[in-house]
Motif scaffolding. Structure first.
Motif, PDB file in Angstrom:
ATOM      1  N   LEU A   1       0.796  -1.217   0.000  1.00  0.00           N
ATOM      2  CA  LEU A   1       0.000   0.000   0.000  1.00  0.00           C
ATOM      3  C   LEU A   1       0.835   1.276   0.000  1.00  0.00           C
ATOM      4  O   LEU A   1       0.371   2.313  -0.492  1.00  0.00           O
ATOM      5  N   PHE A   2       2.053   1.217   0.546  1.00  0.00           N
ATOM      6  CA  PHE A   2       2.892   2.412   0.625  1.00  0.00           C
ATOM      7  C   PHE A   2       4.330   2.091   0.243  1.00  0.00           C
ATOM      8  O   PHE A   2       4.791   0.968   0.404  1.00  0.00           O
ATOM      9  N   GLU A   3       4.998   3.122  -0.274  1.00  0.00           N
ATOM     10  CA  GLU A   3       6.431   3.042  -0.567  1.00  0.00           C
ATOM     11  C   GLU A   3       7.144   4.127   0.232  1.00  0.00           C
ATOM     12  O   GLU A   3       6.626   5.236   0.396  1.00  0.00           O
ATOM     13  N   ARG A   4       8.340   3.806   0.722  1.00  0.00           N
ATOM     14  CA  ARG A   4       9.159   4.810   1.411  1.00  0.00           C
ATOM     15  C   ARG A   4      10.044   5.503   0.382  1.00  0.00           C
ATOM     16  O   ARG A   4      10.753   4.853  -0.374  1.00  0.00           O
ATOM     17  N   THR A   5       9.979   6.819   0.338  1.00  0.00           N
ATOM     18  CA  THR A   5      10.796   7.596  -0.590  1.00  0.00           C
ATOM     19  C   THR A   5      11.469   8.723   0.175  1.00  0.00           C
ATOM     20  O   THR A   5      11.239   8.899   1.386  1.00  0.00           O
ATOM     21  N   ASN A   6      12.276   9.510  -0.533  1.00  0.00           N
ATOM     22  CA  ASN A   6      12.910  10.648   0.123  1.00  0.00           C
ATOM     23  C   ASN A   6      11.906  11.754   0.443  1.00  0.00           C
ATOM     24  O   ASN A   6      12.234  12.726   1.128  1.00  0.00           O
ATOM     25  N   ARG A   7      10.674  11.616  -0.069  1.00  0.00           N
ATOM     26  CA  ARG A   7       9.599  12.568   0.255  1.00  0.00           C
ATOM     27  C   ARG A   7       8.719  12.058   1.386  1.00  0.00           C
ATOM     28  O   ARG A   7       7.722  12.663   1.727  1.00  0.00           O
ATOM     29  N   GLY A   8       9.094  10.913   1.945  1.00  0.00           N
ATOM     30  CA  GLY A   8       8.295  10.314   3.000  1.00  0.00           C
ATOM     31  C   GLY A   8       7.588   9.060   2.511  1.00  0.00           C
ATOM     32  O   GLY A   8       8.021   8.432   1.545  1.00  0.00           O
ATOM     33  N   VAL A   9       6.479   8.731   3.148  1.00  0.00           N
ATOM     34  CA  VAL A   9       5.703   7.554   2.776  1.00  0.00           C
ATOM     35  C   VAL A   9       4.635   7.973   1.774  1.00  0.00           C
ATOM     36  O   VAL A   9       3.823   8.856   2.056  1.00  0.00           O
ATOM     37  N   VAL A  10       4.638   7.355   0.591  1.00  0.00           N
ATOM     38  CA  VAL A  10       3.661   7.708  -0.441  1.00  0.00           C
ATOM     39  C   VAL A  10       2.868   6.464  -0.850  1.00  0.00           C
ATOM     40  O   VAL A  10       3.411   5.355  -0.868  1.00  0.00           O
ATOM     41  N   PRO A  11       1.590   6.616  -1.162  1.00  0.00           N
ATOM     42  CA  PRO A  11       0.777   5.460  -1.546  1.00  0.00           C
ATOM     43  C   PRO A  11       1.212   4.873  -2.883  1.00  0.00           C
ATOM     44  O   PRO A  11       1.597   5.604  -3.797  1.00  0.00           O
ATOM     45  N   THR A  12       1.158   3.562  -2.996  1.00  0.00           N
ATOM     46  CA  THR A  12       1.298   2.906  -4.295  1.00  0.00           C
ATOM     47  C   THR A  12      -0.017   3.059  -5.046  1.00  0.00           C
ATOM     48  O   THR A  12      -0.981   3.630  -4.530  1.00  0.00           O
ATOM     49  N   VAL A  13      -0.074   2.551  -6.261  1.00  0.00           N
ATOM     50  CA  VAL A  13      -1.328   2.591  -7.012  1.00  0.00           C
ATOM     51  C   VAL A  13      -2.419   1.822  -6.275  1.00  0.00           C
ATOM     52  O   VAL A  13      -3.603   2.198  -6.300  1.00  0.00           O
ATOM     53  N   PHE A  14      -2.028   0.753  -5.556  1.00  0.00           N
ATOM     54  CA  PHE A  14      -3.004  -0.013  -4.768  1.00  0.00           C
ATOM     55  C   PHE A  14      -3.460   0.805  -3.561  1.00  0.00           C
ATOM     56  O   PHE A  14      -4.645   0.796  -3.200  1.00  0.00           O
ATOM     57  N   GLY A  15      -2.510   1.508  -2.948  1.00  0.00           N
ATOM     58  CA  GLY A  15      -2.862   2.344  -1.809  1.00  0.00           C
ATOM     59  C   GLY A  15      -3.801   3.465  -2.192  1.00  0.00           C
ATOM     60  O   GLY A  15      -4.771   3.753  -1.485  1.00  0.00           O
ATOM     61  N   GLU A  16      -3.519   4.107  -3.327  1.00  0.00           N
ATOM     62  CA  GLU A  16      -4.386   5.193  -3.789  1.00  0.00           C
ATOM     63  C   GLU A  16      -5.807   4.692  -4.031  1.00  0.00           C
ATOM     64  O   GLU A  16      -6.779   5.381  -3.709  1.00  0.00           O
ATOM     65  N   SER A  17      -5.918   3.497  -4.605  1.00  0.00           N
ATOM     66  CA  SER A  17      -7.242   2.931  -4.871  1.00  0.00           C
ATOM     67  C   SER A  17      -7.992   2.663  -3.570  1.00  0.00           C
ATOM     68  O   SER A  17      -9.170   3.023  -3.438  1.00  0.00           O
TER      69      SER A  17
END
Length: 321
Positions: free
Chosen positions: A62-78
């Protein structure tokens, strides 16, 4: 595929908690599990475990860790989108129960675009009130860019006006009522108001009142201006407010581009004037957008019927002219 779908649905029905969905939405808003946990007054380990349980139950990340913080994957957004819709429906249910408890016969929230505001919507509201005198009606005005996200999230029951040409079509039902054309309009004091066979060259020296840049009509207008040797109006005012536009046209020598039904009454009564120039752009369908019949309450379904009746009345009156 059907077996996996059945398995996930069974887990959701037996294990999914609204608190998990609240956390999911909060993480997306904050971009951080820690900040979302603090906002919901739960520990970070507990929040992490709740997200992990959701990922196990739905079998997706559901989420990926990036340098911008935790962002939703396409599954998370859905899942977030569906979660927001669930909470909106819970809120709508509570509001409807409250309305019924106070003696109202249901509630409907309607988004309106400029093309629907002066004629279609008032006629439909009047018809609905005849059938349901105690219904609660909330009207929200804006552009498609503002109203459609509210429709998709469940905050708005339906949007009435010019139908969006490309975006937002996937998850909504659209019903066309009639085709709308646009007019160039001015105040009655304008030098072009009494002229016949006006050319675009005669329009060029004046300022224009235009719809916002995110609207289909504005894109069509801009494309037309580009084809006219990159024409740029000497003054350009962006406005979706009919009352403001009306006042500006009456006090300044501006030219406005507006749907014909919107300005029809003011032209008939001599408040505004239609320029004798056929705009070669702007024609488009006016109708209603909603999330499907199953999403409408009884009051919403009654208002949809009232809109259809109002549209038929307007179409018949235009044929009689």
């Amino acid at each position: 595929m059907a077996t996996r779908h059945t398995r996930i649905v069974e887990r959701a029905l037996t294990r999914l908690k609204l608190r998990q969905l609240r956390l999911l939405i909060a993480v997306a808003q904050h971009g951080s599990i820690q900040n979302a946990a603090r906002d919901l007054s739960i520990s970070q380990p507990a929040a992490t475990k709740m997200i992990q349980d959701l990922e196990l139950d739905f079998e997706v990340k559901l989420f990926e860790r990036t340098n911008r913080g935790v962002v939703p994957t396409v599954f998370g957004e859905s899942l977030i989108r569906h979660g927001k819709l669930i909470f909106a429906q819970v809120s709508n249910a509570a509001q409807e129960l409250d309305d019924l408890n106070e003696g109202n016969s249901g509630r409907v929230v309607v988004g309106t675009l400029l093309a629907a505001s002066p004629t279609l919507l008032p006629i439909a509201v009047e018809e609905l009130l005849k059938a349901r005198p105690n219904v609660a009606i909330k009207i929200v005005e804006g552009t498609n860019e503002v109203l459609m996200p509210g429709l998709l999230s469940g905050e708005i029951d339906m949007v009435v006006g010019r139908l969006p040409s490309h975006r937002y079509r996937e998850n909504i039902t659209q019903e066309k009522f009639f085709d709308e054309r646009v007019l160039a309009v001015t105040g009655t004091q304008h030098p072009l108001a009494a002229m016949t066979n006006v050319s675009f060259d005669q329009l060029k020296p004046f300022g224009w009142i235009l719809p916002p840049v995110e609207t289909t009509l504005r894109r069509q207008t801009d494309q037309f201006f580009v084809r006219q040797d990159q024409y740029v109006p000497p003054t350009g005012i962006e406005s979706v407010s009919y009352l403001a536009n009306r006042s500006l046209l009456r006090t300044h020598n501006f030219i406005g581009i507006m749907p014909a039904h919107v300005v029809a009454l003011d032209i008939q009564t001599g408040v505004l004037a239609s320029v004798d120039w056929a705009a070669p752009f702007g024609a488009g369908p006016v109708g209603v957008s909603y999330r499907g019949k199953q999403s409408l309450s009884p009051a919403g379904s009654a208002f949809l019927s009232a809109l259809r009746s109002a549209a038929a009345e307007i179409t018949a009156s235009q044929r009689a002219i």
